[in-house]
Design a protein around this motif. Structure first.
Motif, PDB file in Angstrom:
ATOM      1  N   SER A 162      -0.026  -6.042  -4.484  1.00 62.22           N
ATOM      2  CA  SER A 162      -0.703  -6.213  -3.198  1.00 62.22           C
ATOM      3  C   SER A 162      -0.770  -7.672  -2.747  1.00 62.22           C
ATOM      4  O   SER A 162      -1.215  -7.955  -1.644  1.00 62.22           O
ATOM      5  CB  SER A 162      -2.124  -5.651  -3.274  1.00 62.22           C
ATOM      6  OG  SER A 162      -2.864  -6.360  -4.246  1.00 62.22           O
ATOM      7  N   ARG A 163      -0.309  -8.584  -3.550  1.00 65.33           N
ATOM      8  CA  ARG A 163      -0.360 -10.002  -3.192  1.00 65.33           C
ATOM      9  C   ARG A 163       0.752 -10.332  -2.200  1.00 65.33           C
ATOM     10  O   ARG A 163       1.905  -9.972  -2.391  1.00 65.33           O
ATOM     11  CB  ARG A 163      -0.223 -10.871  -4.432  1.00 65.33           C
ATOM     12  CG  ARG A 163      -1.407 -10.682  -5.362  1.00 65.33           C
ATOM     13  CD  ARG A 163      -1.396 -11.700  -6.439  1.00 65.33           C
ATOM     14  NE  ARG A 163      -2.605 -11.518  -7.249  1.00 65.33           N
ATOM     15  CZ  ARG A 163      -2.786 -12.133  -8.387  1.00 65.33           C
ATOM     16  NH1 ARG A 163      -1.894 -12.965  -8.835  1.00 65.33           N
ATOM     17  NH2 ARG A 163      -3.893 -11.928  -9.062  1.00 65.33           N
ATOM     18  N   LEU A 186       9.162  -8.351  -2.883  1.00 69.00           N
ATOM     19  CA  LEU A 186       9.611  -7.701  -4.110  1.00 69.00           C
ATOM     20  C   LEU A 186       9.438  -6.192  -4.016  1.00 69.00           C
ATOM     21  O   LEU A 186       8.463  -5.700  -3.468  1.00 69.00           O
ATOM     22  CB  LEU A 186       8.819  -8.210  -5.320  1.00 69.00           C
ATOM     23  CG  LEU A 186       8.788  -9.714  -5.569  1.00 69.00           C
ATOM     24  CD1 LEU A 186       7.998 -10.005  -6.845  1.00 69.00           C
ATOM     25  CD2 LEU A 186      10.165 -10.297  -5.655  1.00 69.00           C
ATOM     26  N   THR A 187      10.398  -5.468  -4.573  1.00 66.87           N
ATOM     27  CA  THR A 187      10.290  -4.019  -4.714  1.00 66.87           C
ATOM     28  C   THR A 187       9.926  -3.750  -6.162  1.00 66.87           C
ATOM     29  O   THR A 187      10.643  -4.158  -7.080  1.00 66.87           O
ATOM     30  CB  THR A 187      11.616  -3.328  -4.354  1.00 66.87           C
ATOM     31  OG1 THR A 187      11.942  -3.648  -3.003  1.00 66.87           O
ATOM     32  CG2 THR A 187      11.519  -1.826  -4.522  1.00 66.87           C
ATOM     33  N   SER A 243       6.636 -14.857  -9.781  1.00 68.53           N
ATOM     34  CA  SER A 243       6.593 -15.986  -8.842  1.00 68.53           C
ATOM     35  C   SER A 243       7.968 -16.617  -8.682  1.00 68.53           C
ATOM     36  O   SER A 243       8.378 -16.967  -7.566  1.00 68.53           O
ATOM     37  CB  SER A 243       5.589 -17.034  -9.322  1.00 68.53           C
ATOM     38  OG  SER A 243       4.292 -16.500  -9.315  1.00 68.53           O
ATOM     39  N   GLU A 244       8.684 -16.759  -9.781  1.00 67.62           N
ATOM     40  CA  GLU A 244      10.036 -17.324  -9.718  1.00 67.62           C
ATOM     41  C   GLU A 244      10.968 -16.415  -8.932  1.00 67.62           C
ATOM     42  O   GLU A 244      11.781 -16.888  -8.135  1.00 67.62           O
ATOM     43  CB  GLU A 244      10.573 -17.581 -11.119  1.00 67.62           C
ATOM     44  CG  GLU A 244       9.865 -18.718 -11.829  1.00 67.62           C
ATOM     45  CD  GLU A 244      10.210 -18.824 -13.304  1.00 67.62           C
ATOM     46  OE1 GLU A 244      10.927 -17.950 -13.842  1.00 67.62           O
ATOM     47  OE2 GLU A 244       9.746 -19.790 -13.942  1.00 67.62           O
ATOM     48  N   LEU A 276      -2.894   5.389 -12.074  1.00 66.21           N
ATOM     49  CA  LEU A 276      -2.111   4.292 -11.510  1.00 66.21           C
ATOM     50  C   LEU A 276      -0.891   4.776 -10.734  1.00 66.21           C
ATOM     51  O   LEU A 276      -0.196   3.981 -10.121  1.00 66.21           O
ATOM     52  CB  LEU A 276      -1.649   3.353 -12.628  1.00 66.21           C
ATOM     53  CG  LEU A 276      -2.759   2.546 -13.286  1.00 66.21           C
ATOM     54  CD1 LEU A 276      -2.222   1.848 -14.527  1.00 66.21           C
ATOM     55  CD2 LEU A 276      -3.338   1.550 -12.316  1.00 66.21           C
ATOM     56  N   ASP A 277      -0.623   6.078 -10.765  1.00 56.19           N
ATOM     57  CA  ASP A 277       0.582   6.595 -10.133  1.00 56.19           C
ATOM     58  C   ASP A 277       0.537   6.613  -8.616  1.00 56.19           C
ATOM     59  O   ASP A 277       1.566   6.528  -7.964  1.00 56.19           O
ATOM     60  CB  ASP A 277       0.898   8.018 -10.630  1.00 56.19           C
ATOM     61  CG  ASP A 277       1.499   8.014 -12.024  1.00 56.19           C
ATOM     62  OD1 ASP A 277       1.951   6.946 -12.476  1.00 56.19           O
ATOM     63  OD2 ASP A 277       1.509   9.074 -12.644  1.00 56.19           O
ATOM     64  N   ASP A 278      -0.625   6.734  -8.021  1.00 52.84           N
ATOM     65  CA  ASP A 278      -0.717   6.905  -6.577  1.00 52.84           C
ATOM     66  C   ASP A 278      -1.279   5.671  -5.896  1.00 52.84           C
ATOM     67  O   ASP A 278      -2.278   5.120  -6.317  1.00 52.84           O
ATOM     68  CB  ASP A 278      -1.596   8.117  -6.241  1.00 52.84           C
ATOM     69  CG  ASP A 278      -1.026   9.396  -6.808  1.00 52.84           C
ATOM     70  OD1 ASP A 278       0.202   9.555  -6.760  1.00 52.84           O
ATOM     71  OD2 ASP A 278      -1.808  10.224  -7.309  1.00 52.84           O
ATOM     72  N   GLY A 279      -0.634   5.261  -4.817  1.00 51.80           N
ATOM     73  CA  GLY A 279      -1.150   4.202  -3.972  1.00 51.80           C
ATOM     74  C   GLY A 279      -1.137   2.821  -4.577  1.00 51.80           C
ATOM     75  O   GLY A 279      -1.926   1.965  -4.185  1.00 51.80           O
ATOM     76  N   THR A 280      -0.257   2.557  -5.518  1.00 47.49           N
ATOM     77  CA  THR A 280      -0.252   1.262  -6.180  1.00 47.49           C
ATOM     78  C   THR A 280       0.826   0.324  -5.659  1.00 47.49           C
ATOM     79  O   THR A 280       0.819  -0.848  -5.989  1.00 47.49           O
ATOM     80  CB  THR A 280      -0.026   1.430  -7.691  1.00 47.49           C
ATOM     81  OG1 THR A 280       1.248   2.047  -7.899  1.00 47.49           O
ATOM     82  CG2 THR A 280      -1.129   2.243  -8.326  1.00 47.49           C
ATOM     83  N   GLY A 281       1.768   0.836  -4.889  1.00 49.28           N
ATOM     84  CA  GLY A 281       2.885   0.008  -4.455  1.00 49.28           C
ATOM     85  C   GLY A 281       4.020  -0.009  -5.458  1.00 49.28           C
ATOM     86  O   GLY A 281       5.017  -0.694  -5.271  1.00 49.28           O
TER      87      GLY A 281
END
Length: 149
Positions: A78-79, A85-86, A135-136, A29-34
């Motif tokens: 990715s949404r 958001l960061t 979402s909030e 999950l470390d690479d390319g996940t945002g």
């Protein structure tokens, strides 16, 4: 033996094969996940100060709930509704001072920031609450209103 027995109160897994599997999932999950991995207080403070809307996930590679929580967290990056958001993550094993500074109640934990100020936090693995909080926070991007989520 249950998963709870492996990770009772954040202790390392006793079964090395199981621990290896969890570490492998976390590494994948470390690479390319945002999601940006943060290792220092200076970097964390900089990201929070330089970005309007920030979410910080605190967890550990050896924590099953953290890895599962990270999967849910990554699924939101990715949404398009969360584009403003960061997304940051802090591994408390790699960066203990950051965990101490955050005053965590447990892991996984999420802290939500707007304009450099923490406006909310949550801990534990609850995908529906995480989605609601994201979402909030995202709704603040076009709002001048400050509030607690």
């Amino acid at each position: 033996m249950s998963v709870t027995e492996y990770y009772d109160h954040g202790q390392y897994a006793k079964n090395l094969n199981f621990n290896h599997l969890i570490n492998g999932m976390a590494t994948a999950l470390d690479d390319g996940t945002g999601v940006i991995q943060v290792y220092s207080k200076a970097d964390l403070d900089s990201y929070i100060a330089d970005n309007e809307l920030v979410v910080v996930m605190y967890g550990a590679r050896w924590c099953l709930k953290c890895v599962v929580g990270l999967l849910a967290y990554v699924s939101h990056t990715s949404r398009s509704i969360y584009a403003a958001l960061t997304f940051l993550k802090v591994d408390v094993t790699d960066s203990p001072p950051l965990a101490d500074q955050a005053g965590l109640y447990g892991i996984p934990s999420w802290h939500f920031y707007r304009s450099g100020k923490k406006i909310s936090e949550m801990w534990g693995h609850d995908p529906s609450t995480l989605k609601r909080k994201l979402s909030e926070l995202a709704a603040f991007q076009d709002s001048a209103e400050y509030g607690v989520i």
